[in-house]
Design an enzyme around this catalytic site. Structure first.
Site, PDB file in Angstrom:
ATOM      1  N   ARG A  17       8.548 -21.431 -18.209  1.00 16.86           N
ATOM      2  CA  ARG A  17       8.788 -21.281 -19.644  1.00 16.86           C
ATOM      3  C   ARG A  17       8.279 -22.500 -20.391  1.00 16.86           C
ATOM      4  O   ARG A  17       7.944 -23.509 -19.785  1.00 16.86           O
ATOM      5  CB  ARG A  17      10.273 -21.034 -19.918  1.00 16.86           C
ATOM      6  CG  ARG A  17      11.206 -22.026 -19.227  1.00 16.86           C
ATOM      7  CD  ARG A  17      12.390 -22.355 -20.056  1.00 16.86           C
ATOM      8  NE  ARG A  17      11.996 -22.935 -21.315  1.00 16.86           N
ATOM      9  CZ  ARG A  17      11.622 -24.206 -21.472  1.00 16.86           C
ATOM     10  NH1 ARG A  17      11.562 -25.040 -20.476  1.00 16.86           N
ATOM     11  NH2 ARG A  17      11.284 -24.665 -22.667  1.00 16.86           N
ATOM     12  N   CYS A 124      15.607 -27.564 -28.133  1.00 20.82           N
ATOM     13  CA  CYS A 124      15.075 -26.828 -26.992  1.00 20.82           C
ATOM     14  C   CYS A 124      14.485 -27.795 -25.964  1.00 20.82           C
ATOM     15  O   CYS A 124      15.036 -28.887 -25.758  1.00 20.82           O
ATOM     16  CB  CYS A 124      14.052 -25.780 -27.461  1.00 20.82           C
ATOM     17  SG  CYS A 124      13.639 -24.569 -26.178  1.00 20.82           S
ATOM     18  N   ASP A 193       5.563 -23.104 -30.383  1.00 26.86           N
ATOM     19  CA  ASP A 193       5.046 -21.953 -29.642  1.00 26.86           C
ATOM     20  C   ASP A 193       3.798 -21.423 -30.318  1.00 26.86           C
ATOM     21  O   ASP A 193       2.937 -20.830 -29.668  1.00 26.86           O
ATOM     22  CB  ASP A 193       6.103 -20.848 -29.542  1.00 26.86           C
ATOM     23  CG  ASP A 193       6.983 -21.119 -28.342  1.00 26.86           C
ATOM     24  OD1 ASP A 193       7.908 -21.933 -28.479  1.00 26.86           O
ATOM     25  OD2 ASP A 193       6.697 -20.577 -27.260  1.00 26.86           O
ATOM     26  N   LYS A 204      11.385 -22.409 -31.021  1.00 26.84           N
ATOM     27  CA  LYS A 204      12.691 -21.892 -30.574  1.00 26.84           C
ATOM     28  C   LYS A 204      13.635 -21.609 -31.735  1.00 26.84           C
ATOM     29  O   LYS A 204      13.736 -22.402 -32.672  1.00 26.84           O
ATOM     30  CB  LYS A 204      13.306 -22.909 -29.614  1.00 26.84           C
ATOM     31  CG  LYS A 204      14.652 -22.549 -29.026  1.00 26.84           C
ATOM     32  CD  LYS A 204      14.685 -21.192 -28.352  1.00 26.84           C
ATOM     33  CE  LYS A 204      13.657 -21.055 -27.256  1.00 26.84           C
ATOM     34  NZ  LYS A 204      13.454 -19.627 -26.858  1.00 26.84           N
TER      35      LYS A 204
HETATM   36  C1  RUB Z   1      10.398 -23.075 -25.547  1.00 24.34           C
HETATM   37  C2  RUB Z   1      10.162 -23.687 -26.885  1.00 24.34           C
HETATM   38  C3  RUB Z   1       9.389 -24.984 -26.925  1.00 24.34           C
HETATM   39  C4  RUB Z   1       7.906 -24.674 -27.108  1.00 24.34           C
HETATM   40  C5  RUB Z   1       7.032 -25.892 -26.891  1.00 24.34           C
HETATM   41  O1  RUB Z   1      10.867 -21.739 -25.623  1.00 24.34           O
HETATM   42  O2  RUB Z   1      10.477 -23.147 -27.914  1.00 24.34           O
HETATM   43  O3  RUB Z   1       9.808 -25.775 -27.991  1.00 24.34           O
HETATM   44  O4  RUB Z   1       7.508 -23.672 -26.196  1.00 24.34           O
HETATM   45  O5  RUB Z   1       7.163 -26.338 -25.574  1.00 24.34           O
HETATM   46  P1  RUB Z   1      11.151 -20.916 -24.281  1.00 24.34           P
HETATM   47  P2  RUB Z   1       6.033 -27.231 -24.882  1.00 24.34           P
HETATM   48  O6  RUB Z   1      12.091 -21.730 -23.451  1.00 24.34           O
HETATM   49  O7  RUB Z   1      11.741 -19.632 -24.768  1.00 24.34           O
HETATM   50  O8  RUB Z   1       9.825 -20.711 -23.577  1.00 24.34           O
HETATM   51  O9  RUB Z   1       5.801 -28.417 -25.776  1.00 24.34           O
HETATM   52  O10 RUB Z   1       6.607 -27.618 -23.543  1.00 24.34           O
HETATM   53  O11 RUB Z   1       4.803 -26.398 -24.750  1.00 24.34           O
END
Ligand code: RUB
Length: 307
Positions: A17, A124, A193, A204
């Site tokens: 994730r 998150c 995301d 999130k």
């Molecule tokens: C994870 C989330 C993170 C982004 C960025 O959601 O919202 O803030 O994906 O993460 P989920 P990164 O747990 O539902 O996947 O910077 O690690 O790409």
């Protein structure tokens, strides 16, 4: 196919994730699939690569890093199976290397905006946001972090573990305590995301509440996002879909079954409008959200006709 299906399932169930990790896992899955693909005709090669790409993209609808990674990793132009296979292996490896490098760059660039004594709130579990925070700490800045629990999946527990491993003083707070604590905060740092062409952030669920509370308290709101988290298809008007996840993430299904008048709403992400965002820290520098369109056109390199 079995290996790709396994990766797809891990992304769907959130064993893998976070937008960045999903992207790298998908790129790796396409590379390994192409490497082992036993076909003779180019037509079959094209079809199989397209099917696998569609399968991976279908696993989670919101993180634009996923279709971007799949598109970048599965690039080939040759009409010869062996050459096309090599092209995919190289494209996917390049994507993964660049994604790792982007995280490092975001950390270095973003850390310059963190000052000694700063209290940072994060939400998150974002590796890009954590790269900024841990880089600032490793540079010797005396910082503290407030990390939200991030219901319902509680990714905040991953964040506090990560921060604890670095020895960063961290407080875990429940999501509803965000506004209560905002007066202690100097900066909010979150991941992404997706970033739309108009500079809006998708992250999130609850991120927009942090942004509103930060705006009200005149605190700085920073987003950490690799360029591959920007969404080219928003240029041509496609909306970003917000993933709705299962009710059982929120409430025990046996309890819900006793409540015939109750339903559960469980959107996994929300939109933060660009006016609440002070800066987006990317691997090509810090930009205001109004420059999202330029990042898409210059750094993702896709013409509108491709979309
Ligand atoms: C994870 C989330 C993170 C982004 C960025 O959601 O919202 O803030 O994906 O993460 P989920 P990164 O747990 O539902 O996947 O910077 O690690 O790409």
């Amino acid at each position: 196919m079995k290996k790709v299906e396994d990766i797809a399932e891990k992304i769907r169930t959130m064993e893998i994730r976070g937008a960045g990790r999903i992207a790298k896992a998908a790129a790796g899955a396409i590379r390994d699939y192409a490497a082992e693909l036993d076909v003779v005709s180019m037509g079959e090669f094209d079809t199989r690569i397209r099917d696998v790409s569609d399968l991976l993209i279908s696993t989670r609808p919101t993180a634009v890093s996923l279709p971007n990674a799949v598109k970048l990793a599965s690039k080939y132009s040759s009409g010869n199976v062996e050459e096309a296979r090599q092209e995919i292996i190289e494209s996917a490896n390049r994507f993964i290397e660049q994604a790792d490098r982007a995280l490092e760059l975001i950390g270095k660039i973003g850390a310059r905006r963190i000052q000694d004594g700063d209290v940072i709130m994060t939400h998150c579990n974002s590796h890009a946001a954590l790269s900024i925070i841990t880089t600032a700490f490793e540079e010797g800045k005396d910082i503290k972090v407030l990390a939200t629990e991030s219901r319902p999946r509680r990714q905040g527990l991953l964040t506090i573990r990560h921060l604890n491993d670095f020895g960063i003083p961290t407080s875990l707070i429940v999501d509803s305590a965000v506004r209560y604590h905002m007066k202690e905060v100097d900066k909010v740092v979150v991941g992404a995301d997706a970033i739309a062409a108009n500079g809006a952030l998708v992250n999130k669920i609850g991120t927009s509440q942090l942004a509103l509370a930060a705006h009200e308290a005149r605190k700085s709101f920073m987003v950490a996002a690799e360029t591959y988290k920007f969404s080219p298809s928003t240029i041509v008007g496609n909306p970003i879909e917000i993933e709705e996840r299962a009710a059982e993430e929120v409430i025990d299904p046996a309890v819900l079954a006793e409540l015939p008048h109750v339903q559960v709403k469980n959107p996994a992400f929300d939109f933060t409008p660009s006016e609440y965002i002070d800066m987006i820290v990317t691997d090509v520098g810090i930009i205001p959200p109004a420059m999202a369109y330029t990042v898409i056109r210059e750094h993702l390199g896709w013409e509108l006709g491709d979309l």
